[in-house]
Design an enzyme around this catalytic site. Structure first.
Site, PDB file in Angstrom:
ATOM      1  N   THR A 229       0.826  -1.200   0.000  1.00  0.00           N
ATOM      2  CA  THR A 229       0.000   0.000   0.000  1.00  0.00           C
ATOM      3  C   THR A 229       0.866   1.259   0.000  1.00  0.00           C
ATOM      4  OG1 THR A 229      -1.853  -1.066   1.097  1.00  0.00           O
ATOM      5  CG2 THR A 229      -1.658   1.309   1.374  1.00  0.00           C
ATOM      6  N   GLN A 251      -1.841   4.820   6.609  1.00  0.00           N
ATOM      7  CA  GLN A 251      -1.500   3.889   5.532  1.00  0.00           C
ATOM      8  C   GLN A 251      -0.196   3.148   5.799  1.00  0.00           C
ATOM      9  OE1 GLN A 251      -3.730   3.276   2.820  1.00  0.00           O
ATOM     10  NE2 GLN A 251      -4.898   4.333   4.413  1.00  0.00           N
ATOM     11  N   HIS A 254      -0.233  -0.464   7.176  1.00  0.00           N
ATOM     12  CA  HIS A 254      -0.521  -1.656   6.364  1.00  0.00           C
ATOM     13  C   HIS A 254       0.631  -2.653   6.415  1.00  0.00           C
ATOM     14  CE1 HIS A 254      -4.332  -1.285   4.177  1.00  0.00           C
ATOM     15  NE2 HIS A 254      -4.179   0.015   4.312  1.00  0.00           N
ATOM     16  N   GLU A 319      -0.539   4.963  -5.389  1.00  0.00           N
ATOM     17  CA  GLU A 319      -1.842   4.305  -5.255  1.00  0.00           C
ATOM     18  C   GLU A 319      -2.894   5.279  -4.733  1.00  0.00           C
ATOM     19  OE1 GLU A 319      -3.735   0.447  -2.904  1.00  0.00           O
ATOM     20  OE2 GLU A 319      -1.849   1.354  -2.216  1.00  0.00           O
ATOM     21  N   HIS A 320      -2.589   5.926  -3.629  1.00  0.00           N
ATOM     22  CA  HIS A 320      -3.503   6.909  -3.016  1.00  0.00           C
ATOM     23  C   HIS A 320      -2.825   8.277  -3.018  1.00  0.00           C
ATOM     24  CE1 HIS A 320      -4.278   3.039  -0.767  1.00  0.00           C
ATOM     25  NE2 HIS A 320      -5.505   3.306  -1.193  1.00  0.00           N
ATOM     26  N   ASP A 353     -10.662   3.215   1.680  1.00  0.00           N
ATOM     27  CA  ASP A 353     -10.340   1.842   2.064  1.00  0.00           C
ATOM     28  C   ASP A 353     -11.541   1.112   2.648  1.00  0.00           C
ATOM     29  OD1 ASP A 353      -7.719   1.968   1.281  1.00  0.00           O
ATOM     30  OD2 ASP A 353      -6.901   2.305   3.282  1.00  0.00           O
ATOM     31  N   GLU A 408      -0.545  -5.981 -47.836  1.00  0.00           N
ATOM     32  CA  GLU A 408       0.074  -6.728 -46.737  1.00  0.00           C
ATOM     33  C   GLU A 408       0.409  -8.167 -47.139  1.00  0.00           C
ATOM     34  OE1 GLU A 408      -2.793  -6.380 -43.598  1.00  0.00           O
ATOM     35  OE2 GLU A 408      -2.141  -4.360 -43.043  1.00  0.00           O
ATOM     36  N   HIS A 413      -7.114 -13.157 -47.382  1.00  0.00           N
ATOM     37  CA  HIS A 413      -7.988 -12.078 -46.929  1.00  0.00           C
ATOM     38  C   HIS A 413      -8.555 -11.319 -48.125  1.00  0.00           C
ATOM     39  CE1 HIS A 413      -5.965 -12.897 -43.151  1.00  0.00           C
ATOM     40  NE2 HIS A 413      -6.702 -12.004 -42.515  1.00  0.00           N
TER      41      HIS A 413
END
Length: 439
Positions: A229, A251, A254, A319-320, A353, A408, A413
């Site tokens: 975290t 945090q 964690h 992350e935060h 959270d 190509e 095709h």
């Protein structure tokens, strides 16, 4: 001139890649479960969790008994939080529009969303019983319309985590297993004699769980790669240094490898935050995690202005990201790299959270540069369909397809286009001149 009041005590490079011993151990477990199925799962559960019941899957009667043991206030709080998560996921789902357009006469192109058939949700329970992860993974999958959601959580010190099981059940899990770690993730992904495999996995976990998801990715889908975290706070001189300190430590608890970073325009505030943290840590019940996290991965940077702060914050792709400034909504326009943004003193990362309704399964290790977090769309396959009902349009597309494919060197095709240009538009078909001859 920007400068650091506190730099990390150790390099965070080790947290950005899987350590070799973790990789090797996970590879061995994956191979063993692939080969021996339930027998291997049972052995690993006994070894790592001291847990080997007759069946890892909880029956309806067992779930009912477990839920009945959970205090009523806890149940009501779970239900409140799940209403918030469900409401936000439903709004996300409503924003994903299916459509069909006619791009040329008789050429219909469309987009629709199909839920995966089965999803696995891992709800951690190592250091803490993270029952909130049940809301984020299971409830979001069910809101997306996933028919079968399998959920695993480990026993905690040999005991059933009642509140976590209740959250999993109330979120709508179709199967609940008391099974943890790599053995849980691999069982859901590959299947065993008693667990049918899923199509994708979601949920946080420790380094071993994250590594298992990494190794299985491709064979199955996953939500995202996740690590420790992270929190980053941008603050100006108007911020309350005590609040900043508390939020950083919220945090850091964690785990000992969780980065906590402050970027501020005020040297005085930065120094005050450090003093508050030094005062708060000794009495913090989770200091065994928070103290080494702050010591080894805590940072405080002082910059000239908020533009410089936002620019520096974007390099972390945290992350935060929490914005504690006089005008916090400026960050919506100024920043681009974050898992989730928390604006103003009235908002904190802990709300995200635990209670507010947005998803807390978010990108770490810089992954916010290219992805957002878990959301209802992760459980949906956005697919396209095409239909051409106008012969003239098909003939026109066939002519262009023939030319484009031959550039190509894809003759096969090209011929698929040619036959429609010939059949619907009367074009020549030199490689099969009699194919559409009429008597």
């Amino acid at each position: 001139m920007a400068f650091a009041l506190k730099a990390p005590a150790t390099s965070s490079a080790a947290t950005t890649t899987s350590l070799p011993d973790v990789q090797e151990k996970v590879e061995a477990i994956v191979a063993d479960i692939r080969a021996r199925g339930d027998q291997a799962v049972r052995e690993y559960s006994a070894k790592f969790d001291n847990w080997q019941p007759e069946s890892f899957r909880l029956s309806s009667a067992q779930i009912e008994e477990i839920v009945s043991r959970v205090p009523r206030q806890v149940i009501e709080d779970i239900e409140f939080v799940q209403r918030q998560v469900r409401a936000f996921a439903e709004r996300q789902l409503a924003s994903m529009q299916e459509f069909e357009v006619e791009t040329l006469p008789g050429v219909h192109l469309g987009q629709k969303h199909i839920p995966v058939a089965a999803a696995g949700a891992y709800v951690p329970g190592g250091r803490y019983p993270l029952l909130a992860s049940a809301h984020m993974t299971i409830l979001t999958a069910k809101t997306a319309g996933v028919p079968r959601v399998v959920a695993c959580t480990p026993p905690i010190r040999g005991e059933v985590p009642d509140a976590t099981v209740a959250a999993m059940h109330l979120a709508g899990a179709d199967e609940i297993y008391l099974l943890g770690g790599v053995q849980a993730v691999v069982s859901m992904a590959l299947g065993t004699e008693t667990i049918a495999p899923v199509d994708m996995l979601a949920g946080p976990g420790n380094a071993f769980v994250a590594e298992a998801k990494r190794q299985l990715f491709g064979e199955i889908g996953i939500d995202l790669f996740a690590g420790p975290t992270e929190v980053l706070i941008v603050a100006d001189e108007t911020a309350d240094p005590f609040v900043v300190a508390v939020d950083l430590l919220s945090q850091a608890e964690h785990g000992p490898d969780s980065p906590a970073v402050l970027i501020t325009t005020s040297e005085a505030l930065g120094r005050s935050v450090i003093e508050h943290i030094d005062g708060l840590l000794p009495e913090m019940p989770t200091r065994d995690n928070a103290a080494p996290a702050w010591r080894d991965h805590g940072e405080v940077h002082v910059v000239e202005n908020l533009d410089e702060a936002y620019e520096l914050a974007d390099t972390y792709a945290s992350e935060h990201v929490q914005i504690l400034t006089a005008q916090p909504r400026e960050a919506l326009a100024k920043m681009r790299n974050y898992g989730a943004l928390f604006l103003g003193e009235g908002t904190c990362v802990s709300y995200g959270d635990k209670v507010i309704g947005t998803n807390h399964v978010l990108p770490t290790r810089g992954a916010a540069r290219y992805t957002g977090g878990l959301w209802v769309g992760k459980y949906l396959k956005t697919v396209t369909y095409q239909e051409v009902t106008d012969q003239a349009s098909s003939a026109k597309l066939g002519e262009v397809c023939g030319r484009a494919a031959r550039v190509e060197l894809f003759e096969g095709h090209a011929r698929s286009g040619d036959v429609r240009a010939a059949k619907y538009g009367g074009a020549q078909l030199p490689w099969a001149p009699d194919a559409f001859a009429r008597s």
